[in-house]
Design an enzyme around this catalytic site. Structure first.
Site, PDB file in Angstrom:
ATOM      1  N   ASN A 353       8.452   4.852   2.823  1.00  0.00           N
ATOM      2  CA  ASN A 353       9.141   4.446   1.593  1.00  0.00           C
ATOM      3  C   ASN A 353      10.102   5.531   1.128  1.00  0.00           C
ATOM      4  OD1 ASN A 353       8.235   1.888   1.033  1.00  0.00           O
ATOM      5  ND2 ASN A 353       6.374   2.596   0.021  1.00  0.00           N
ATOM      6  N   HIS A 358      12.113   1.469  -0.225  1.00  0.00           N
ATOM      7  CA  HIS A 358      11.056   0.476  -0.425  1.00  0.00           C
ATOM      8  C   HIS A 358      11.253  -0.794   0.393  1.00  0.00           C
ATOM      9  CE1 HIS A 358       7.802  -1.293  -2.881  1.00  0.00           C
ATOM     10  NE2 HIS A 358       7.503   0.005  -3.098  1.00  0.00           N
ATOM     11  N   ASP A 362       8.739  -2.623   2.914  1.00  0.00           N
ATOM     12  CA  ASP A 362       8.290  -4.032   2.901  1.00  0.00           C
ATOM     13  C   ASP A 362       8.367  -4.640   4.295  1.00  0.00           C
ATOM     14  OD1 ASP A 362       7.802  -3.866   0.253  1.00  0.00           O
ATOM     15  OD2 ASP A 362       9.548  -5.041  -0.416  1.00  0.00           O
ATOM     16  N   GLU A 388      -0.706  -0.736   1.156  1.00  0.00           N
ATOM     17  CA  GLU A 388      -0.589  -0.754   2.616  1.00  0.00           C
ATOM     18  C   GLU A 388      -1.961  -0.866   3.265  1.00  0.00           C
ATOM     19  OE1 GLU A 388      -1.233   1.724   0.988  1.00  0.00           O
ATOM     20  OE2 GLU A 388      -1.583   3.573   2.099  1.00  0.00           O
TER      21      GLU A 388
HETATM   22  N1  LIG Z   1       7.338  -0.825   0.475  1.00  0.00           N
HETATM   23  C1  LIG Z   1       6.173  -0.995  -0.111  1.00  0.00           C
HETATM   24  N2  LIG Z   1       5.428   0.051  -0.357  1.00  0.00           N
HETATM   25  C2  LIG Z   1       4.224  -0.101  -0.953  1.00  0.00           C
HETATM   26  C3  LIG Z   1       3.745  -1.358  -1.290  1.00  0.00           C
HETATM   27  N3  LIG Z   1       2.514  -1.213  -1.856  1.00  0.00           N
HETATM   28  C4  LIG Z   1       2.260   0.124  -1.853  1.00  0.00           C
HETATM   29  N4  LIG Z   1       3.279   0.825  -1.289  1.00  0.00           N
HETATM   30  C5  LIG Z   1       3.379   2.184  -1.099  1.00  0.00           C
HETATM   31  O1  LIG Z   1       2.477   2.646  -0.145  1.00  0.00           O
HETATM   32  C6  LIG Z   1       2.325   4.021  -0.343  1.00  0.00           C
HETATM   33  C7  LIG Z   1       0.910   4.414  -0.189  1.00  0.00           C
HETATM   34  O2  LIG Z   1       0.859   5.812  -0.208  1.00  0.00           O
HETATM   35  P1  LIG Z   1      -0.482   6.586  -0.159  1.00  0.00           P
HETATM   36  O3  LIG Z   1      -1.523   5.902  -0.914  1.00  0.00           O
HETATM   37  O4  LIG Z   1      -0.170   7.960  -0.583  1.00  0.00           O
HETATM   38  O5  LIG Z   1      -0.865   6.606   1.353  1.00  0.00           O
HETATM   39  P2  LIG Z   1      -0.138   7.037   2.613  1.00  0.00           P
HETATM   40  O6  LIG Z   1       1.232   7.589   2.269  1.00  0.00           O
HETATM   41  O7  LIG Z   1      -0.020   5.784   3.511  1.00  0.00           O
HETATM   42  O8  LIG Z   1      -0.999   8.074   3.207  1.00  0.00           O
HETATM   43  P3  LIG Z   1      -2.344   7.809   3.932  1.00  0.00           P
HETATM   44  O9  LIG Z   1      -2.867   6.463   3.556  1.00  0.00           O
HETATM   45  O10 LIG Z   1      -3.195   8.916   3.488  1.00  0.00           O
HETATM   46  O11 LIG Z   1      -2.035   7.880   5.360  1.00  0.00           O
HETATM   47  C8  LIG Z   1       2.886   4.327  -1.745  1.00  0.00           C
HETATM   48  O12 LIG Z   1       4.105   5.062  -1.597  1.00  0.00           O
HETATM   49  C9  LIG Z   1       3.118   3.004  -2.339  1.00  0.00           C
HETATM   50  O13 LIG Z   1       4.237   2.988  -3.191  1.00  0.00           O
HETATM   51  C10 LIG Z   1       4.571  -2.486  -1.014  1.00  0.00           C
HETATM   52  O14 LIG Z   1       4.262  -3.603  -1.307  1.00  0.00           O
HETATM   53  N5  LIG Z   1       5.766  -2.215  -0.427  1.00  0.00           N
END
Ligand SMILES: Nc1nc2c(ncn2[C@@H]2O[C@H](COP(=O)(O)OP(=O)(O)OP(=O)(O)O)[C@@H](O)[C@H]2O)c(=O)[nH]1
Length: 485
Positions: A353, A358, A362, A388
């Site tokens: 992201n 973003h 998606d 995610e």
């Molecule tokens: N593009 C997009 N991003 C999302 C969505 N839902 C959550 N995210 C993003 O997913 C990311 C999750 O980040 P973290 O929880 O830090 O986890 P991570 O970066 O995957 O790190 P780890 O899980 O520890 O590997 C965040 O930046 C959220 O904004 C979505 O529907 N779309």
């Protein structure tokens, strides 16, 4: 309703007809009594005064005057005809000129049968002297066995008709006195058939002229006078040669019944129309209601679809996924089958992201879903739990097989090159796998264990599969299983 009403109306009409028939028959009894008394009186008078014609001619006129003082309104004329048929006496005044009555039927009858001292009742005749229509009651005058003339008492037809008119037989009914010779003597009705009967001879076919029929009767048929449909009651007065008739018109005696019937039919029609309108109203309301219900069902199912599906990825929504887990858990418990759960999460997705934006994130989420669905069986359930993070329910799958499935998922994502607006990307996932325990387990505990295993996979360096702790059906050590080292 209509059948019942019709039956009731028919029954009512029969009762009204019966009542009218009874009325008509009762009236004929009264008229017979009246005619009999008139005939008896007229005959007694004829015989009384006739004696004086022969035995006391000097007092004769005085006797006539006395009788007329008593019964004058009933008698139009007392007359004596001699053996030659000439009028020799009239109570109306001195006889002037030669009044020849030898052509009268009564004179001929008595002339031919002088020995038969029998009362003769004439047809209506127009008096030569009186000038009025009357019925003549006559007997022969015989002196020492020799026919010397005829004694006549004339009763005006009005005497009968005035009396009949006082009886109410309805606007179209009539009362009649008829001779067996088929010639009416007197008729009274409100419709005009009163005294002008000259020349009328009734049809021989009328039931009362047929001597084989009973002496009294009632029938419905065409009137002998105007051929209009009528209810006719009759009585034959055998000794006088007369018949009394009472004729009632169905139009009269059924009039109030017909009014009632029309009112009832109108009411029934209005009620039917209202019921019909109400039925139509109910039909449309029901149809609309059913339409609304169908539309509601459609909306509900669309809504349910929306709620059960994650709009971004097309995977099952969190709520629907957890519901499915409850269902599959119960089923596995019921049937004693196996059930496993994979909890998976994209590694360092925040970086994607942050680096590409973003929308690209998606796209990645959507593509990973597609990749995973390609690996899974039709009855496996793939759901997005939030952000995610995803989950996979694997019915009929033990821990070892579930580890294999998780490994397959990990590999396919790892290898995939995902096209995005910012160029091709590669990502990886970490998986935690748990399996249902034979006893004392629950869906929430299964989740907790899968989540713990995922945590271990992340902690162990990501892009790997970890099983939950020992004690589960899968073969694993106390240490997390790492599929990628
Ligand atoms: N593009 C997009 N991003 C999302 C969505 N839902 C959550 N995210 C993003 O997913 C990311 C999750 O980040 P973290 O929880 O830090 O986890 P991570 O970066 O995957 O790190 P780890 O899980 O520890 O590997 C965040 O930046 C959220 O904004 C979505 O529907 N779309």
């Amino acid at each position: 309703m209509w059948v019942a009403l019709n039956a009731w109306l028919n029954h009512e009409q029969v009762l009204v007809e019966q009542a009218a028939g009874n009325d008509a028959m009762n009236l004929t009894i009264a008229f017979e009594a009246h005619i009999q008394s008139v005939v008896r009186y007229a005959d007694a008078l004829v015989q009384d005064i006739r004696e004086d014609v022969v035995e006391d001619p000097n007092d004769f006129e005085e006797v006539v005057r006395e009788e007329l003082q008593v019964y004058g309104n009933m008698i139009a004329q007392v007359a004596v005809i001699n053996a030659a048929g000439r009028l020799v006496y009239s109570s109306l005044g001195p006889v002037t000129g030669n009044v020849d009555l030898s052509g009268r039927e009564h004179f001929q009858v008595h002339l031919e049968n002088p020995s038969q001292d029998k009362l003769f009742i004439s047809k209506p005749v127009l008096g030569r002297v009186s000038g009025i229509w009357s019925i003549q009651f006559t007997r022969p005058i015989v002196d020492e066995g020799k026919f010397v003339g005829v004694f006549v008492i004339s009763i005006p037809i009005n005497f009968f008709t005035d009396f009949y008119r006082k009886i109410n037989v309805g606007p179209s009914g009539l009362i009649a006195l008829v001779g067996k010779d088929r010639i009416p003597r007197a008729v009274a009705s409100k419709s005009g058939l009163n005294t002008t009967l000259d020349g009328i001879v009734l049809s021989q076919d009328e039931p009362y002229f047929d001597n084989t029929n009973p002496a009294e009767g009632l029938y419905r048929g065409a009137s002998a006078f105007d051929r209009v449909d009528s209810l006719v009651a009759y009585r034959r007065l055998e000794h006088t040669g007369l018949i009394v008739l009472v004729q009632l018109s169905p139009t009269d005696y059924l009039s109030s019944f017909n009014e009632r019937r029309q009112f009832l039919l109108f009411s029934a029609t209005v009620t039917s129309a209202l019921l019909f309108a109400f039925a139509i109203f109910l039909y449309f309301v029901t149809r609309q209601h059913l339409g609304n219900t169908a539309a509601l069902k459609q909306s509900y199912s669309a809504l349910r679809q929306l709620v059960s599906v994650d709009l971004l990825t097309g995977a099952r929504s969190r709520g629907d996924f957890l519901e499915a887990l409850e269902t599959e858990f119960s089923r596995a418990e019921r049937h004693g089958t196996e059930l496993s759960l994979i909890w998976l999460d994209l590694d360092h997705f925040k970086r994607v992201n942050d680096t590409y934006g973003h929308p690209v994130g998606d796209t990645v989420l959507s593509q990973v879903t597609t990749l995973c669905n390609g690996v899974l069986r039709a009855h496996d359930v793939f759901g997005r739990l939030g952000g995610e993070e995803f989950g996979v329910i694997l019915p009929h799958t033990n821990g070892m097989d579930a580890l294999d499935v998780a490994e397959k998922l990990r590999k396919i994502v790892e290898k995939a090159v995902i096209p995005t607006d910012r160029g091709p990307l590669q990502v990886s996932i970490s998986c935690g796998v748990s399996s249902m325990l034979p006893v004392g387990d629950s869906p929430s505990q299964l989740i907790v264990r899968a989540d713990d295993a995922l945590y271990k996979a992340k902690h162990a360096g990501r892009n790997r599969v970890c099983a939950a702790y020992a004690g589960e059906t899968m073969r694993s050590s106390n240490k997390p299983v790492d599929s990628k080292t």
